[in-house]
Design a protein around this motif. Structure first.
Motif, PDB file in Angstrom:
ATOM      1  N   ILE A  16     -50.148  60.627  -3.931  1.00  0.00           N
ATOM      2  CA  ILE A  16     -49.825  60.777  -2.514  1.00  0.00           C
ATOM      3  C   ILE A  16     -51.091  60.527  -1.688  1.00  0.00           C
ATOM      4  N   SER A  17     -50.959  59.751  -0.624  1.00  0.00           N
ATOM      5  CA  SER A  17     -52.115  59.495   0.241  1.00  0.00           C
ATOM      6  C   SER A  17     -52.386  60.709   1.123  1.00  0.00           C
ATOM      7  N   GLN A  18     -53.592  60.786   1.627  1.00  0.00           N
ATOM      8  CA  GLN A  18     -53.916  61.862   2.567  1.00  0.00           C
ATOM      9  C   GLN A  18     -53.019  61.766   3.791  1.00  0.00           C
ATOM     10  N   GLU A  19     -52.770  60.562   4.229  1.00  0.00           N
ATOM     11  CA  GLU A  19     -51.927  60.357   5.408  1.00  0.00           C
ATOM     12  C   GLU A  19     -50.520  60.919   5.188  1.00  0.00           C
ATOM     13  N   ASP A  20     -49.934  60.653   4.019  1.00  0.00           N
ATOM     14  CA  ASP A  20     -48.590  61.150   3.729  1.00  0.00           C
ATOM     15  C   ASP A  20     -48.561  62.668   3.594  1.00  0.00           C
ATOM     16  N   LEU A  21     -49.561  63.226   2.947  1.00  0.00           N
ATOM     17  CA  LEU A  21     -49.584  64.676   2.780  1.00  0.00           C
ATOM     18  C   LEU A  21     -49.800  65.380   4.114  1.00  0.00           C
ATOM     19  N   ALA A  22     -50.661  64.844   4.929  1.00  0.00           N
ATOM     20  CA  ALA A  22     -50.987  65.486   6.204  1.00  0.00           C
ATOM     21  C   ALA A  22     -49.863  65.365   7.230  1.00  0.00           C
ATOM     22  N   ALA A  23     -48.998  64.371   7.082  1.00  0.00           N
ATOM     23  CA  ALA A  23     -47.956  64.092   8.080  1.00  0.00           C
ATOM     24  C   ALA A  23     -47.152  65.340   8.429  1.00  0.00           C
ATOM     25  N   GLY A  24     -47.151  65.673   9.708  1.00  0.00           N
ATOM     26  CA  GLY A  24     -46.401  66.816  10.208  1.00  0.00           C
ATOM     27  C   GLY A  24     -47.071  68.162   9.999  1.00  0.00           C
ATOM     28  N   ILE A  25     -48.248  68.158   9.362  1.00  0.00           N
ATOM     29  CA  ILE A  25     -48.940  69.416   9.083  1.00  0.00           C
ATOM     30  C   ILE A  25     -50.287  69.474   9.802  1.00  0.00           C
ATOM     31  N   CYS A  26     -51.087  68.429   9.635  1.00  0.00           N
ATOM     32  CA  CYS A  26     -52.414  68.387  10.228  1.00  0.00           C
ATOM     33  C   CYS A  26     -52.854  66.937  10.312  1.00  0.00           C
ATOM     34  N   THR A  27     -54.038  66.712  10.830  1.00  0.00           N
ATOM     35  CA  THR A  27     -54.559  65.344  10.892  1.00  0.00           C
ATOM     36  C   THR A  27     -55.141  64.952   9.535  1.00  0.00           C
ATOM     37  N   ASN A  28     -55.282  63.645   9.330  1.00  0.00           N
ATOM     38  CA  ASN A  28     -55.885  63.154   8.084  1.00  0.00           C
ATOM     39  C   ASN A  28     -57.317  63.660   7.931  1.00  0.00           C
ATOM     40  N   SER A  29     -58.054  63.651   9.027  1.00  0.00           N
ATOM     41  CA  SER A  29     -59.454  64.094   8.951  1.00  0.00           C
ATOM     42  C   SER A  29     -59.548  65.585   8.629  1.00  0.00           C
ATOM     43  N   TYR A  30     -58.608  66.369   9.156  1.00  0.00           N
ATOM     44  CA  TYR A  30     -58.615  67.804   8.858  1.00  0.00           C
ATOM     45  C   TYR A  30     -58.276  68.031   7.384  1.00  0.00           C
ATOM     46  N   LEU A  31     -57.321  67.270   6.855  1.00  0.00           N
ATOM     47  CA  LEU A  31     -56.990  67.380   5.433  1.00  0.00           C
ATOM     48  C   LEU A  31     -58.197  67.007   4.588  1.00  0.00           C
ATOM     49  N   SER A  32     -58.914  65.982   4.984  1.00  0.00           N
ATOM     50  CA  SER A  32     -60.108  65.582   4.246  1.00  0.00           C
ATOM     51  C   SER A  32     -61.118  66.718   4.212  1.00  0.00           C
ATOM     52  N   ARG A  33     -61.314  67.378   5.343  1.00  0.00           N
ATOM     53  CA  ARG A  33     -62.258  68.505   5.381  1.00  0.00           C
ATOM     54  C   ARG A  33     -61.759  69.674   4.534  1.00  0.00           C
ATOM     55  N   ILE A  34     -60.436  69.878   4.473  1.00  0.00           N
ATOM     56  CA  ILE A  34     -59.875  70.927   3.615  1.00  0.00           C
ATOM     57  C   ILE A  34     -60.159  70.590   2.156  1.00  0.00           C
ATOM     58  N   GLU A  35     -59.859  69.357   1.772  1.00  0.00           N
ATOM     59  CA  GLU A  35     -60.044  68.940   0.380  1.00  0.00           C
ATOM     60  C   GLU A  35     -61.507  68.985  -0.057  1.00  0.00           C
ATOM     61  N   ASN A  36     -62.403  68.805   0.888  1.00  0.00           N
ATOM     62  CA  ASN A  36     -63.831  68.860   0.570  1.00  0.00           C
ATOM     63  C   ASN A  36     -64.424  70.245   0.795  1.00  0.00           C
ATOM     64  N   ASN A  37     -63.547  71.212   1.066  1.00  0.00           N
ATOM     65  CA  ASN A  37     -63.944  72.609   1.255  1.00  0.00           C
ATOM     66  C   ASN A  37     -64.954  72.795   2.387  1.00  0.00           C
ATOM     67  N   HIS A  38     -64.806  71.989   3.440  1.00  0.00           N
ATOM     68  CA  HIS A  38     -65.679  72.120   4.614  1.00  0.00           C
ATOM     69  C   HIS A  38     -65.059  73.015   5.681  1.00  0.00           C
ATOM     70  N   VAL A  39     -63.756  73.217   5.603  1.00  0.00           N
ATOM     71  CA  VAL A  39     -63.071  74.131   6.518  1.00  0.00           C
ATOM     72  C   VAL A  39     -62.106  74.993   5.709  1.00  0.00           C
ATOM     73  N   THR A  40     -61.810  76.147   6.245  1.00  0.00           N
ATOM     74  CA  THR A  40     -60.821  77.031   5.646  1.00  0.00           C
ATOM     75  C   THR A  40     -59.719  77.237   6.682  1.00  0.00           C
ATOM     76  N   PRO A  41     -58.605  76.533   6.507  1.00  0.00           N
ATOM     77  CA  PRO A  41     -57.521  76.668   7.478  1.00  0.00           C
ATOM     78  C   PRO A  41     -56.809  78.002   7.306  1.00  0.00           C
ATOM     79  N   ASP A  42     -55.902  78.296   8.220  1.00  0.00           N
ATOM     80  CA  ASP A  42     -55.140  79.522   8.037  1.00  0.00           C
ATOM     81  C   ASP A  42     -54.176  79.345   6.867  1.00  0.00           C
ATOM     82  N   GLU A  43     -53.700  80.445   6.382  1.00  0.00           N
ATOM     83  CA  GLU A  43     -52.844  80.475   5.193  1.00  0.00           C
ATOM     84  C   GLU A  43     -51.615  79.573   5.336  1.00  0.00           C
ATOM     85  N   GLU A  44     -51.055  79.485   6.521  1.00  0.00           N
ATOM     86  CA  GLU A  44     -49.845  78.687   6.733  1.00  0.00           C
ATOM     87  C   GLU A  44     -50.091  77.208   6.433  1.00  0.00           C
TER      88      GLU A  44
END
Length: 83
Positions: A16-44
């Motif tokens: 699955i691409s980052q774009e597909d996973l992020a769709a409707g949830i967050c931006t691609n760049s935010y997902l990238s930061r999550i995957e690289n452990n640079h941000v800690t989003p809320d539990e939801e």
């Protein structure tokens, strides 16, 4: 293992691409930061991403804690042998 690592691993494993996973949830760049452990989003956000990947948030947390404990035990055992 951090949750961002789990998300990245499962996403890549499923092709699955980052774009597909992020769709409707967050931006691609935010997902990238999550995957690289640079941000800690809320539990939801974690729940939505993991749910889209077919994983249960509570189980991922439990497994992460268990792995962390196993690593701590292994490290303690290793350093005890070296002393």
């Amino acid at each position: 293992m951090k949750i961002g690592d789990v998300i990245r691993f499962k996403r890549i494993e499923q092709g699955i691409s980052q774009e597909d996973l992020a769709a409707g949830i967050c931006t691609n760049s935010y997902l990238s930061r999550i995957e690289n452990n640079h941000v800690t989003p809320d539990e939801e956000i974690y729940r939505l991403l993991l749910g889209k990947l077919g994983a249960d948030y509570d189980q991922v947390i439990y497994d992460s804690v268990e792995i962390e404990n196993d690593l701590d035990d292994w490290y303690a055992h290793l350093t005890k042998k070296l002393l």
